[in-house]
Design a protein around this motif. Structure first.
Motif, mmCIF file in Angstrom:
data_model
loop_
_atom_site.group_PDB
_atom_site.id
_atom_site.type_symbol
_atom_site.label_atom_id
_atom_site.label_comp_id
_atom_site.label_asym_id
_atom_site.label_seq_id
_atom_site.Cartn_x
_atom_site.Cartn_y
_atom_site.Cartn_z
ATOM 1 N N GLY A 65 4.682 9.013 -4.242
ATOM 2 C CA GLY A 65 5.563 9.478 -5.412
ATOM 3 C C GLY A 65 5.094 8.650 -6.594
ATOM 4 O O GLY A 65 6.158 8.614 -7.526
ATOM 5 N N GLN A 66 3.838 8.201 -6.759
ATOM 6 C CA GLN A 66 3.737 7.453 -7.891
ATOM 7 C C GLN A 66 2.962 8.455 -9.157
ATOM 8 O O GLN A 66 2.089 9.025 -8.726
ATOM 9 C CB GLN A 66 2.654 6.379 -7.675
ATOM 10 C CG GLN A 66 2.533 5.123 -8.504
ATOM 11 C CD GLN A 66 3.738 4.362 -8.796
ATOM 12 O OE1 GLN A 66 4.735 4.834 -9.206
ATOM 13 N NE2 GLN A 66 3.688 3.315 -7.898
ATOM 14 N N VAL A 67 3.537 8.033 -10.322
ATOM 15 C CA VAL A 67 2.922 8.826 -11.555
ATOM 16 C C VAL A 67 2.408 7.581 -12.479
ATOM 17 O O VAL A 67 3.092 6.945 -13.098
ATOM 18 C CB VAL A 67 3.734 9.840 -12.204
ATOM 19 C CG1 VAL A 67 2.953 10.384 -13.211
ATOM 20 C CG2 VAL A 67 4.517 10.801 -11.206
ATOM 21 N N ASP A 68 0.935 7.526 -12.439
ATOM 22 C CA ASP A 68 0.533 6.388 -13.284
ATOM 23 C C ASP A 68 -1.067 6.824 -13.769
ATOM 24 O O ASP A 68 -1.282 7.897 -13.286
ATOM 25 C CB ASP A 68 0.264 5.094 -12.337
ATOM 26 C CG ASP A 68 0.060 3.767 -13.337
ATOM 27 O OD1 ASP A 68 0.139 4.028 -14.489
ATOM 28 O OD2 ASP A 68 0.124 2.660 -12.428
ATOM 29 N N GLU A 102 -4.020 10.178 -9.331
ATOM 30 C CA GLU A 102 -3.406 10.300 -8.109
ATOM 31 C C GLU A 102 -3.819 9.338 -7.000
ATOM 32 O O GLU A 102 -4.895 8.927 -6.788
ATOM 33 C CB GLU A 102 -3.464 11.647 -7.695
ATOM 34 C CG GLU A 102 -3.092 12.608 -8.273
ATOM 35 C CD GLU A 102 -3.186 14.276 -8.060
ATOM 36 O OE1 GLU A 102 -3.679 14.298 -6.910
ATOM 37 O OE2 GLU A 102 -2.889 15.098 -8.878
ATOM 38 N N PRO A 103 -2.815 8.795 -6.290
ATOM 39 C CA PRO A 103 -3.333 7.937 -5.276
ATOM 40 C C PRO A 103 -3.985 8.645 -4.273
ATOM 41 O O PRO A 103 -3.494 9.564 -3.869
ATOM 42 C CB PRO A 103 -1.849 7.518 -4.414
ATOM 43 C CG PRO A 103 -1.007 7.609 -5.611
ATOM 44 C CD PRO A 103 -1.510 8.754 -6.420
ATOM 45 N N CYS A 123 0.820 -1.035 0.073
ATOM 46 C CA CYS A 123 -0.112 0.004 0.036
ATOM 47 C C CYS A 123 0.872 1.035 -0.034
ATOM 48 O O CYS A 123 0.515 2.296 -0.808
ATOM 49 C CB CYS A 123 -0.712 0.092 1.314
ATOM 50 S SG CYS A 123 -1.838 -1.399 1.457
ATOM 51 N N ILE A 124 2.071 1.231 0.834
ATOM 52 C CA ILE A 124 2.983 2.138 0.877
ATOM 53 C C ILE A 124 3.362 2.610 -0.262
ATOM 54 O O ILE A 124 3.802 3.956 -0.450
ATOM 55 C CB ILE A 124 3.942 1.621 2.104
ATOM 56 C CG1 ILE A 124 5.076 2.989 2.259
ATOM 57 C CG2 ILE A 124 4.793 0.439 1.400
ATOM 58 C CD1 ILE A 124 6.102 2.629 3.300
ATOM 59 N N GLY A 125 3.705 1.762 -1.596
ATOM 60 C CA GLY A 125 4.139 2.129 -2.436
ATOM 61 C C GLY A 125 3.585 3.431 -3.452
ATOM 62 O O GLY A 125 4.117 4.030 -3.919
ATOM 63 N N CYS A 126 2.127 3.453 -3.127
ATOM 64 C CA CYS A 126 1.413 4.451 -3.817
ATOM 65 C C CYS A 126 1.005 5.513 -2.847
ATOM 66 O O CYS A 126 0.876 6.836 -3.061
ATOM 67 C CB CYS A 126 0.318 4.040 -4.596
ATOM 68 S SG CYS A 126 0.729 2.709 -6.100
#
Lengths: 298, 447
Positions: free
Chosen positions: B342-345, B375-376, B329-332
């Motif tokens: 810091g995720q850009v998807d 955005e997460p 979960c922390i990843g996004c």
């Protein structure tokens, strides 16, 4: 006369109003052909929806044969830039993850070119009976997908694996099968099954690690192949004695639906297609088929 | 636009204007514009002005009511000039002789225009027009409901035109999310044409149930421009939901049919079209019909017996949330759930747009919404778009959020682990309050 000019003004006002409340896209395409609309509805009501499009040529098939060939890049091989590893850098950063969208080997062979049968309802050799039930593995390994292009028969379960110490998710966007976006914990194995053949390879992604990309090809016959690092492919036990049509696809294929153009000494590939007839118990070697750089999107 | 204008004029020209309640004819009547001016001289001035007044009134009252058409999804079926340009660039690169190039492009153009029209014809056969919807047998759509939702608004004594009254300004006449207000909204209105809906009770890859869509209409989507339509009667909500399904199916059939037509190659004939159409319709109908079979029913668990038990569950949820080797979960969502991983998807709607715009550069003009990353979610806001009942959050974690980067964790986490993550996530908006009071919903009201 004052009337026309006033009318012109009204006209302009009308136009503005009409423009203001319409939808934003202006080019919406052609109108329906009334007779086609009526015919399709009538067919449906008569319960004979599907017409018979060209009877199967498979009746004339006699025996089995092999087809092989090689795809080579017709230019200076493009560089494979390292992908930017932005997540789980401690682990993923250890592996030099290179761009896999166009991989050309030292001898110019193009990896990951997919060749699949276009001819419908082929006869299938008995040697495939067991093979198409064996599970295939799609592994999240070293923060990439292994294999990069997975070939799956609709009878085969897909085992999605995570060999990495970090959590992944495998998200595949299908057109005909239910898409999935499956979290896969470290060292976990999750099974997915696709029931319907897909027209085109479906893109796979990991949303945690956006640089990860792969493809899943789902067909309901076993006649498909993906080229190795030297650009070679082989498809065994195809129906012999009948003309077969194949499709050539690459993820960067610049043509319609990822197709490529190619020239060879045995056959050319025109907009992703070539035809071949394999002799009984024989083999057709297509030799080198050269794919020009313009076959690939930049 | 021109259609709407000529449509307005053609009503004035035509011998019989549609009476209130009368269905507009499905064959399009495009009155010519020029003859008006010619005829003007022979008319008496008064009559001319009266006619203009009628036209003006019609235009202003109905915003293009007299003739509204569906269009093709230009992300899936780009205009022919863009397709030809793309192929031309390739052929020129291959140094093909000019004559050969011209010949191939001419064939391509002819084939494409033919196929485009066959596609449009198939869609009209199956779905009719915005004023005169058709319920193709086998798709399971209810024509009565469709008629309530379709058509122009403002007909006295008849309930119809609900979609144009309530939805079209954001979701567009095609359900493509390109209504005139779309560009001012964040998030953009949903494009129904991919048949993907974010907030459902069903498992990953499955359609929403009828109840899911009705719920979205009744509750609205908090944190977005989608309001609650609770003031509409249940019958009206049902009609609108039926229409949303109808527009989705139209979009999906369009996608599948276009892929099939292109894969067949060459100009498609009516037999092939009927065959490919049947395949597409069967797949689309099946996916919608079996949605109810894939509802995620969470394992129940007893209410907490003590505050310690609740806090322990939250602590466990936090641990899972932070574990990068498991659900990640922390990843996004980031270490503190602020959505700052810091995720850009991108979501699937935007991915399709990005891909096609890269392929056909002129397409951006036809799809006027600038690309935005997905955005997460910042989990501290206490706004839950898919519903704030614990079961809603359970399902978001179990099945993911369809079309978005949020994946399904139903197989990585056990049910009680998911419940703990739900507890943790629902505690986040209250994290800084000393006593960490139980949010009202934590007792699983409404489960």
């Amino acid at each position: 006369m004052r009337c026309p000019s006033l009318m012109l003004v009204t006209c302009a006002a009308l136009l503005t109003t009409a423009v203001g409340c319409g939808d934003s896209s202006s080019d919406r395409g052609p109108r329906a052909k009334p007779e086609v609309v009526q015919n399709l509805r009538a067919r449906n009501q008569a319960g004979s929806a599907a017409g018979q499009s060209g009877g199967s040529s498979m009746d004339q098939a006699d025996g089995w044969g092999t087809i092989r060939g090689r795809f080579v890049y017709g230019g200076q091989p493009p560089a494979r830039p390292p992908l930017s590893v932005t997540k789980d850098v401690q682990f993923c950063g250890q592996h030099r993850v290179l761009d896999e969208s166009l991989v050309v080997g030292p001898d110019g062979g193009v990896k990951n070119v997919v060749v699949f049968l276009r001819t419908r309802d082929p006869k299938v050799h008995e040697s495939y009976a067991e093979k198409i039930k064996q599970p295939v593995v799609f592994d999240n390994r070293d923060c990439r997908f292994e294999p990069h292009v997975l070939l799956v028969h609709t009878s085969q379960p897909v085992e999605i694996l995570n060999s990495d110490p970090v959590g992944h998710n495998t998200s595949v966007q299908f057109q005909r099968n239910p898409s999935f976006s499956q979290g896969v914990a470290s060292n976990q194995r999750v099974v997915q099954k696709m029931d319907v053949a897909e027209t085109l390879p479906a893109p796979a992604a990991c949303n945690v690690h956006p640089w990860m990309g792969g493809w899943i090809v789902v067909k309901d016959n076993p006649y498909m192949a993906v080229t190795d690092e030297n650009g070679n492919f082989v498809i065994e036990n195809v129906p012999a004695g009948v003309e077969l049509e194949f499709q050539v696809w690459h993820e960067r294929g610049a043509g319609n639906q990822g197709s490529v153009d190619g020239t060879g000494s045995v056959t050319n590939v025109d907009r992703g297609r070539f035809k071949v007839t394999v002799p009984k118990d024989g083999e057709v070697d297509l030799k080198d088929i050269t794919l020009p750089p313009s076959s690939f999107r930049s | 636009m021109t259609n709407q204008l000529t449509g307005a004029i053609s009503v004035m020209d035509s011998k019989h204007s549609p009476m209130p309640g009368e269905l507009a004819p499905s064959t399009h009547h495009r009155g010519p514009v020029a003859p008006l001016a010619e005829r003007h001289g022979s008319w008496s001035r008064g009559a001319a002005w009266a006619a203009w007044a009628v036209a003006v009134c019609l235009t202003f009252a109905g915003c293009g009511q007299p003739e509204v058409e569906f269009g093709l999804n230009r992300l899936i079926v780009p205009p022919v000039n863009l397709v030809v340009q793309s192929r031309e660039a390739q052929l020129v690169d291959q140094n093909r002789p000019a004559g050969e190039i011209a010949e191939e492009l001419a064939t391509l153009k002819e084939t494409y225009l033919h196929n485009e029209q066959m596609l449009a014809s198939a869609l009209t056969a199956v779905f009719g027009t915005p004023d005169d919807p058709y319920a193709w047998p086998g798709l399971g759509l209810d024509i009565k409901k469709l008629r309530m939702a379709a058509g122009p608004t403002g007909v006295r004594g008849v309930t119809r035109g609900l979609y144009r009254e309530h939805c079209v300004h954001c979701h567009g006449i095609n359900g493509d999310g390109l209504g005139p207000t779309a560009r001012f909204l964040n998030p953009y209105p949903r494009n129904f044409q991919l048949g993907v809906f974010k907030f459902t009770s069903t498992n990953q890859g499955r359609k929403p149930t009828t109840e899911d869509l009705e719920r979205t209409l009744r509750e609205g989507i908090p944190g977005t421009a989608m309001p609650s339509f609770r003031l509409q009667s249940p019958a009206e909500i049902e009609a609108l939901v039926e229409y949303v399904k109808y527009l989705s199916m139209r979009g999906e059939v369009q996608n599948q049919l276009m892929t099939a037509i292109e894969a067949v190659g060459g100009p498609i004939d009516e037999n092939q079209l009927a065959e490919e159409l049947q395949v597409a319709l069967d797949l689309v109908a099946r996916s919608w019909n079996e949605a109810e079979d894939y509802i995620v029913v969470p394992a129940q668990r007893p209410p907490f017996r003590s505050e310690q038990e609740r806090l322990a569950s939250i602590a466990r949820g936090k641990e899972i949330f932070l574990n990068a080797g498991k659900a990640n979960c922390i990843g996004c969502h980031g270490p503190t759930g602020l959505g700052d991983g810091g995720q850009v998807d991108y979501d699937v709607w935007t991915k399709l747009q990005r891909e096609q715009e890269a392929r056909y550069p002129g397409l951006a003009q036809l799809w006027p919404l600038p690309v935005r990353p997905a955005e997460p979610r910042n989990l501290h806001q206490g706004i839950y778009r898919g519903g704030r009942r614990p079961v809603d959050l359970y399902r978001r974690i179990y099945a993911g959020i369809k079309g978005t980067p949020m994946p399904a964790q139903g197989q990585t986490l056990k049910p009680d682990e998911i419940w703990s993550v739900v507890d943790y996530v629902m505690s986040l908006p209250y994290e800084h309050e000393q006593a960490s009071p139980a949010p009202p919903s934590v007792h699983r009201a409404g489960l």
